[in-house]
Write a protein that holds these residues in place. Structure first.
Motif, PDB file in Angstrom:
ATOM      1  N   ALA A  60       0.820  -1.134   0.132  1.00 47.88           N
ATOM      2  CA  ALA A  60      -0.030   0.080   0.031  1.00 47.88           C
ATOM      3  C   ALA A  60       0.895   1.224   0.033  1.00 47.88           C
ATOM      4  N   ARG A  61       0.434   1.933  -0.914  1.00 44.71           N
ATOM      5  CA  ARG A  61       1.302   3.414  -1.011  1.00 44.71           C
ATOM      6  C   ARG A  61       0.279   4.613  -0.523  1.00 44.71           C
ATOM      7  N   GLY A  62      -1.062   4.436  -0.050  1.00 47.05           N
ATOM      8  CA  GLY A  62      -1.669   5.369   0.369  1.00 47.05           C
ATOM      9  C   GLY A  62      -2.557   4.848   1.589  1.00 47.05           C
ATOM     10  N   ALA A  63      -2.814   5.680   2.443  1.00 46.09           N
ATOM     11  CA  ALA A  63      -3.460   5.749   3.911  1.00 46.09           C
ATOM     12  C   ALA A  63      -4.454   6.695   3.974  1.00 46.09           C
ATOM     13  N   VAL A  64      -5.508   6.317   4.544  1.00 43.04           N
ATOM     14  CA  VAL A  64      -6.540   7.493   5.109  1.00 43.04           C
ATOM     15  C   VAL A  64      -6.900   7.151   6.329  1.00 43.04           C
ATOM     16  N   ILE A  65      -6.499   8.242   7.206  1.00 40.75           N
ATOM     17  CA  ILE A  65      -6.665   7.843   8.677  1.00 40.75           C
ATOM     18  C   ILE A  65      -7.771   8.668   9.091  1.00 40.75           C
ATOM     19  N   PHE A  66      -8.806   7.863   9.535  1.00 41.79           N
ATOM     20  CA  PHE A  66      -9.984   8.264  10.338  1.00 41.79           C
ATOM     21  C   PHE A  66      -9.709   8.759  11.945  1.00 41.79           C
ATOM     22  N   THR A  67      -8.734   8.060  12.221  1.00 44.23           N
ATOM     23  CA  THR A  67      -8.645   8.080  13.631  1.00 44.23           C
ATOM     24  C   THR A  67      -8.313   9.479  14.208  1.00 44.23           C
TER      25      THR A  67
END
Lengths: 702, 702
Positions: free
Chosen positions: B97-104
């Motif tokens: 994975a080269r993308g991350a979406v952090i809701f936290t």
């Protein structure tokens, strides 16, 4: 310039019997529409269609002429060409009519011949003791009686419940549009009036009449110009005294706009800056856009003014809170900080929130609606606010959520029902309607929510201001036509309480030396001549002259001035002590071509002129208003800052300005302008350095 | 300060495979919503719910851990508590994975410990070559692929057709609200992104990415602050270069608002005036209200920018015409006059109308719709306009009338399809929708119609401006740290092409006499000392000195300065001819804490400071922009008016300002400020009278 005329307007606005001359069987035509509207509105009075060719019109008995009407008549509606209008007016008068509504066009708006026709019409009406609406007007509407002498299409379609709104428009079309937009908010205006060419009844008369009409609580007016400025201001004052807000949309702000307005109505657009200032002074609220007018009128009807300018902001999103804080500052609302203890308490139950004001209860509230209730309760109890604006995004979009939130709000507000709540929210109309019905202001745009609250607070403040008519200027000195020199002008204003330096006018170098020696400080020398307006331009002013040099320099000055202006009469030389430190204000009293006597104040200096940093008010004003004028100048800090010495005595300056305003009010007949240029505001007084008075009265001209 | 970073953002905005860590079977929970939204949106890629306790989630196969995913992975969505977020990131990276979406949440927004947690997270992402959205963000949405890594409620409910709009918000809540309001206009944004804490991907990065995304034609951004000013400006420039308007709503304008913004996001609100100026410079359009943003974005999508600022106004009511003329002037639109011949022709067929522009075709048009068509055709053919605003009140409220008017408009516009038409009209939504679909702008408030046209014209102009990146400042001189005296500072700026007086620094009274005699005109004498910043305060400046008196007065001046500042090193005396007549400008180059090197210009004098009549731009600028800065000053007329002699050479001043801006851009590393105070703008040149350079570099401090 004798104030608004309200006598007799009832015959136009609330007649019990009406004849329509030019009545048409076609309900779509100008002469047919009013009959249709009267029937729809259930007019309780007698309605007489006049038409020589028909026995019956739209189900009503028609009469060949006004003379054939069986009974007396209150009001005639004229929907026939100009050549038939004047006879109709006269026949109606003969039947006892004291009101006329003239739809007919082709009068003053149509050139010189039309102007003459209009003058004839008015002369006839005046001679018969009739009040006249129009000509070239869309008519009048009174929901209370169903009086619908009107051919506007806004009376078609489904009605909303009546609301105590009076709409007055110089443009019938735009006044119709305002009616339609208010109807979309569920409010049908109880009174509606288009003044058209204003040959007799003006906007001022209509406002003054509505000030005394119990069926009207809020007045909305659309203006292009004002015919009689002082009457207009008096009308605003009457509405204010009756506790009725007047919300105005006045166009012609720009140059292009003012040109267009002039060509369209013939009324004076005047100087927009002056208009703005004096309307505010009289408590009139000027909306910037049509939507703002609608928002504010609706909020006034559903909720009323707000008591003060302290705002609490409740939000589900920090960003929206910031947006509303910005909007609040722009309209003069303050956000008081919440007490630390209250913040701590709210933070304990909602750690991610922020509670200083704006109060951000975060999206947590979507899970626990009671967080909203507690935040609202806290800001009402501890936040020292007059109103609360909330941002609730879309999450009351469903009727169920809407009802739950309304219940939470109602509970939190127990005991604080005097505070106003407004919400920024996007939801279907039926959900919003439920909030509106409870007196909660709603709008999709958070900025508009805050602008509306700002207007309600401004209006609340304006309604509480003391009555201007109580300012007594009878003791102000009266101009005699002899105040043509700086010295006599100062002496004149000194009678009103303004202060000048201990200065003397003398006629010989020896006397100059005597006075200077007696003053014992460096002096200013000025040539005194009624023929020279700007003395410094001809070398007629010397500053910082040592007492021992005064005689010689005065002699040289007089010689130089005499050489420059050989035909000027030189009356002497004024000797005054140098004035010392202070801030400089320029104050004037002027006859505004529209509003009569006004006072202005600005800081001295060319830059300020360029920046148009000048305040206006209609004269007279009291000292509180004068102080507000000075305090409102952008350059106001210069009175604190530019000088090393103690603070300039701004209160003394305000006193001087109020006194000048009383002089202006008392001398409107003769004065053209009084310029104090400058008033030097020193540490403990304010002194006139140069005064110039000019006259309006041609007999007094030099 | 290295420009926006776009590399790798595709992995966040357009991934082909996505894993959701903390996936929930409950479609109402944060970990469950995205799965519901992905399914609704028909995501074409692979979706992997990660949950150790379930084999299936919302009908999809679930995986106990990221390691269990059968294939590679583009993007991970993190909806677990902070202590689990970092491991999830690392496991996802291991899967490619080269993308991350952090809701936290609970990172930098939650205090010092959160800041550390956030730093760890970013460090890990950077080390693995991942781009990261958030933390504490609402997520991302891409309509093209159905990528819905998002828990915002705006993705619920009925959708509207996709429109090429990219919405970017620092506040997810407000960005959601904007989405909802646009949907009410029938437009669903194709891209949506909330940047949350902006630990990695910033608003600037997102704008720059969308500048290159074919699915986006218009960018709408909601901002509370900017983290990296120069990158933000570069991003605006990239969007502009791609022909994509950026419409911004930036809050924190007021003091209260800015405080609230700071406490909410931690991003810098900066000086709002500077923000406003540099955003305009880069072609970003700053909406004042939410509604304005929505209006402008909709109009850009349905119609696009307007080519010029000439407006025709068509109206059924004179009053509305005036209102629109006012609004036009306020937003910089001009109303050209219609040629007399055309006016006469229209008047002949409609005698009560008025046709100068505004064109008032009066209510006659209700009987004869062709009057509208002919007036519109005339203003298009002869009126020299780029756009037409019309007021039609309510009389297209019925679909039938609406269709007839649309036909009339379409016929009149044949051959003029490049002109934009906007109507002020109140009608049911379905009637309005038909106009909108034809690219006709509609709004109930005439002012808003005109404001929207003003925005389209402004944007049209901004998109045509030359590229700022083409300004070459490589030839600008570089500071050495030795420019500590007025003389050396002037010499430095002279290398950039700015002009000083022919002045010389000398060390003896005899040399003073020699130079003064050679100049042969009255001279100014100034003490030269690196230790004295404000020379006039210690008597170190003498003006209007006759050449023959120069030696003696220089000697006395040096003695006085030496007495006042015994420890100051006096290097000599500067001898310069008196500068003569001119207007005074103050120009500075400064390091703005947010945007880096900026230039400012204002008129000289204390009043101007008070009135904040200062223009700002990010450096460098070209001479056209410099001239626009000077011409935009409210005090600009002073350069024409205050002086008897010929007109000040404003072009020379603009040249100097542009040169100063290149110096600023070239010396951002070391410069704190360069002040030219004043630049004297004379009849045929502009000369520096006093220059002060200060350094930012601590090693260069005195």
């Amino acid at each position: 310039m004798s104030g608004p005329r309200v006598e007799g307007i009832d015959a136009v606005l609330s007649p019990r019997s009406v004849a329509i001359v030019g009545a048409s069987a076609d309900p779509a035509r100008i002469g047919g529409r009013p009959i249709r509207y009267y029937k729809q509105a259930g007019f309780a009075g007698a309605l007489y269609p006049i038409n020589p060719n028909r026995a019956e019109i739209q189900g009503l008995k028609a009469y060949p002429s006004l003379a054939d009407i069986p009974d007396g008549l209150d009001c005639v509606v004229v929907a026939v060409p100009p050549e038939l209008a004047l006879p109709a007016l006269e026949q109606a008068a003969a039947k006892g009519a004291r009101g006329a509504v003239i739809f007919t066009a082709n009068y003053a708006e149509a050139g010189p011949e039309g102007v003459l026709r209009q003058q004839e019409l008015v002369a006839s009406a005046r001679a018969k003791g009739m009040r006249l609406l129009g000509p070239n007007c869309l008519g009048v509407y009174n929901a209370a009686s169903g009086h619908a002498a009107n051919f506007g299409s806004f009376l078609e379609g489904e009605r909303a419940p009546d609301a105590p709104i009076g709409i007055i428009g110089q443009s019938g079309a735009y006044a119709s549009y305002i009616h339609v937009l208010l109807r979309k908010r569920g409010l049908d205006a109880a009174r509606w009036l288009a003044t058209g060419n204003e040959a007799d009844i003006t906007v001022a008369d209509a406002i003054a009449h509505m000030a005394d009409d119990d069926g009207v609580k809020v007045i909305a007016a659309f203006l292009e110009g004002v015919r009689d400025g002082p009457a207009f201001l008096d009308a605003l004052e009457m509405a204010r005294a009756a506790g009725k807000p007047v919300v105005l949309l006045k166009v012609g702000r720009s140059e292009t706009g003012a040109d267009a307005a002039r060509s369209h109505t013939g009324a004076m657009a005047g100087d927009d800056q002056v208009f703005d200032a004096v309307v505010r002074q009289m408590g009139g609220y000027r909306a910037r856009t049509t939507e703002e007018l609608i928002d504010v009128v609706e909020a006034l009807i559903r909720r009323g003014p707000v008591a003060g300018n302290r705002l609490g902001v409740l939000t589900i999103s920090g960003g929206a809170g910031v947006l509303m804080a910005d909007a609040a500052e722009a309209v003069g609302l303050e956000l008081p900080y919440m007490p630390e203890a209250t913040q701590a308490r709210l933070k304990a139950e909602n750690p991610l929130g922020s509670f200083s004001n704006p109060v951000d209860f975060t999206a947590q509230a979507m899970n626990d609606l009671s967080l909203v209730g507690r935040a609202l309760r806290a800001i009402l109890e501890d936040g020292d606010v007059d109103a609360v604006a909330g941002f609730f995004m879309t999450w009351i979009a469903s009727p169920v959520m809407g009802e739950r939130l309304q219940a939470v709000i109602a509970e939190a507000m127990q005991g604080y029902e005097d505070r106003t709540i407004a919400l920024a929210v996007s939801a279907p109309d039926e959900v919003l309607a439920a909030y509106r019905a409870k007196g909660i202001i709603v709008n999709a745009d958070p900025s508009r929510v805050v602008v509306t609250l700002g207007a309600l607070a401004w209006i609340g403040h304006a309604l509480k201001k003391p009555k201007r008519s109580a300012i007594d200027f009878s003791a102000a000195p009266r101009l005699t036509g002899e105040e043509r020199s700086d010295a006599t002008a100062k002496a004149f204003l000194a009678q009103a309480g303004l202060k000048a330096l201990p200065e003397e006018v003398v006629r010989t170098p020896e006397e100059v030396a005597d006075v200077a020696a007696r003053l014992g400080v460096p002096v200013a020398l000025k040539v005194v001549s009624p023929d020279i307006v700007r003395k410094s331009e001809v070398g007629g002013v010397l500053l910082h002259v040592a007492p021992e040099a005064a005689a010689a320099r005065a002699r040289a000055m007089v010689a130089a001035v005499a050489a420059a202006r050989p035909r000027a009469e030189i009356e002497g030389v004024l000797v005054a002590p140098m004035a010392g430190w202070g801030g400089e204000l320029v104050m004037t009293a002027q006859m505004d071509e529209l509003f009569g006597p006004v006072v202005t104040v600005g800081l001295g200096g060319p830059f300020v002129e360029l920046h148009q940093d000048v305040a206006f008010r209609a004269a007279p004003i009291d000292e509180t208003e004068a102080l507000a004028m000075i305090d409102g100048l952008r350059g106001r800090p210069l009175l604190d800052r530019l000088f090393d010495r103690p603070f300039a005595d701004v209160e003394a300056a305000a006193k001087a300005l109020a006194a000048l305003s009383r002089v202006a009010a008392a001398n409107a007949e003769h004065m053209e302008a009084i310029e104090i240029h400058p008033l030097l505001v020193r540490a403990s007084d304010a002194v006139m350095l140069d005064v110039l008075i000019t006259y309006h009265d041609p007999q007094w001209h030099i």
